[in-house]
Enzyme design. Structure first.
Site, PDB file in Angstrom:
ATOM      1  N   CYS A  51       3.563  -4.612   6.421  1.00  0.00           N
ATOM      2  CA  CYS A  51       3.162  -4.371   5.045  1.00  0.00           C
ATOM      3  C   CYS A  51       4.360  -3.962   4.185  1.00  0.00           C
ATOM      4  O   CYS A  51       5.429  -3.626   4.693  1.00  0.00           O
ATOM      5  CB  CYS A  51       2.100  -3.275   4.985  1.00  0.00           C
ATOM      6  SG  CYS A  51       0.533  -3.758   5.727  1.00  0.00           S
ATOM      7  N   HIS A  95       0.834  -1.204   0.000  1.00  0.00           N
ATOM      8  CA  HIS A  95       0.000   0.000   0.000  1.00  0.00           C
ATOM      9  C   HIS A  95       0.869   1.254   0.000  1.00  0.00           C
ATOM     10  O   HIS A  95       2.059   1.232   0.348  1.00  0.00           O
ATOM     11  CB  HIS A  95      -0.959   0.021   1.192  1.00  0.00           C
ATOM     12  CG  HIS A  95      -0.312   0.128   2.540  1.00  0.00           C
ATOM     13  ND1 HIS A  95       0.117   1.321   3.074  1.00  0.00           N
ATOM     14  CD2 HIS A  95      -0.027  -0.818   3.472  1.00  0.00           C
ATOM     15  CE1 HIS A  95       0.633   1.121   4.268  1.00  0.00           C
ATOM     16  NE2 HIS A  95       0.561  -0.182   4.543  1.00  0.00           N
TER      17      HIS A  95
END
Length: 423
Positions: A360, A342
């Site tokens: 992430c 992301h």
């Protein structure tokens, strides 16, 4: 690391009597997975024998063959297939299955000749007549007939789902994912697996791999799918009996395409993502991975879900330092545990140099937007060099193991190179 409760983010969309809407599961439309009225032999379709054609006089006079289900049988599962035994051995050449009003049921013979499979589930509490014609080893024709009745609709059923949408295009690492609730008992997996049909065009062998307690099974080929492949899948589970007293709920099917070869590779040593399309590197992006207390997983994952904008809420984390509510742009889910690719504008200053995320793969806003516009569900990403290995079943982990390890998870023997297609 963005943590969504699985029921809320993905499997909330898993409709156990409908579609798995969020992540590409098959819809409830009970489209036959295979073309009715056709047989496929060696990957070439041809017209099926005319079911209205009258048998020859020689076949009328030949010794009868034994048909299964047996003549007069009642309470048969709607997943029943038609098989026959020819005296002295031989080959079945034709199966005609009709209802009491004379309607013909479409179907086709398995490639190994072991049985004839109806193209859709049979109806509950319905009488059928099967007429089977074959040839003995001595060349003599044989014919047999059986009239049987299927069972009433059972009350106790499993839920099932197929993570694939018809008429959608997926990445080259998209596994066929079947999901069951509750999981399939180990003793039943071989029988269930025999009813999960996958065909590819161009033909590519493959295998199934059961995960954990039987709540999921993945199907993949030895290598990534060839670009342009058509996947035709049928989970023919309606009415299949299980040892726990439950039955399969419905048949599910989908026909989908595989797109261009798009691959992402992340190396923790360089903190760079290398992006390739059709074998050529098209861009290298700086990234920030999970810090040591919340490391990213090393292994091969696939993009499971894409959201242009979402909110990560980790207030249920036990560590107060990992609790936050943050708006996230260009989020692409990689694991059930909450690992995503992301955009992270707050970490742009350290991307390419230091790991600061909660697990992430952080990229810049510009790179996140570009990558989001390029990827498909099923595109692979391989991360290496981190402090944690990807756990089996934490996402669609079909590719995070060798082929030899993958086939060990099959409930049926897999020939070297993969299981041939069933039809």
């Amino acid at each position: 690391m963005g943590r969504f409760a699985r029921a809320g983010a993905m499997v909330g969309a898993l409709v156990l009597t409908a579609s798995l809407a969020l992540t590409g599961c098959g819809g409830d439309e009970e489209k036959p997975a295979f073309v009715p009225g056709q047989q496929q032999v060696g990957g070439v379709s041809s017209s099926a024998p005319d079911p209205s054609a009258a048998p020859s006089d020689a076949a009328d006079a030949a010794p009868p063959l034994t048909v299964s289900p047996a003549d007069g049988a009642t309470g048969r599962p709607v997943s029943s297939e038609i098989s026959a035994r020819i005296p002295g051995g031989g080959t079945v050449s034709k199966v005609v299955l009709t209802t009491a009003d004379g309607a013909t049921v479409a179907g086709r013979m398995r490639r190994d000749g072991s049985s004839w499979v109806p193209s859709t589930a049979l109806k509950y509490a319905t009488k059928y007549t099967a007429t089977v014609t074959g040839t003995g080893k001595d060349g003599a024709p044989h014919q047999g007939t059986s009239t049987f009745t299927t069972m009433a609709k059972p009350k106790s059923m499993i839920g099932s789902g197929l993570y694939l949408f018809s008429d959608k295009t997926y990445g080259v690492a998209m596994p066929v994912v079947a999901e069951f609730s509750p999981g399939i008992p180990k003793k039943d997996r071989a029988a269930v697996q025999k009813r999960m049909f996958v065909q590819t065009d161009p033909p590519q062998p493959g295998a199934w791999h059961w995960v954990g307690n039987g709540t999921q099974a993945y199907y993949r080929a030895p290598e990534y799918w060839k670009t342009g492949t058509t996947l035709t899948v049928r989970l023919a589970l309606a009415g299949i009996p299980l040892s726990n007293g439950k039955y399969g709920n419905i048949d599910r099917s989908a026909t989908a395409k595989i797109g261009r070869a798009f691959e992402m590779s992340v190396d923790n040593a360089t903190k760079r993502m290398t992006v390739s399309e059709n074998g050529a590197v098209i861009r290298t992006l700086p990234v920030s991975l999970g810090k040591k207390s919340t490391p990213s997983s090393s292994g091969t994952m696939v993009v499971m879900e894409k959201k242009e904008s979402t909110v990560f809420d980790t207030r249920d984390e036990p560590d107060p330092n990992n609790q936050y509510v943050t708006k996230i742009d260009f989020a692409q889910r990689l694991t059930w545990g909450g690992e995503y690719i992301h955009a992270a504008p707050w970490s742009e200053g350290v991307q390419g140099r230091r790991n600061v995320s909660h697990g992430c793969v952080n990229v810049s806003m510009a790179d996140g937007r570009w990558l989001f516009g390029k990827t498909l569900i099923g595109d692979p990403i391989t991360v290496k060099g981190t402090e944690r290995q990807l756990a089996p079943g934490n996402g669609w982990t079909a590719w995070s193991m060798s082929w030899s390890r993958f086939v060990e998870g099959s409930a049926l023997p897999v020939p070297k190179g993969g299981q041939p297609e069933p039809f």
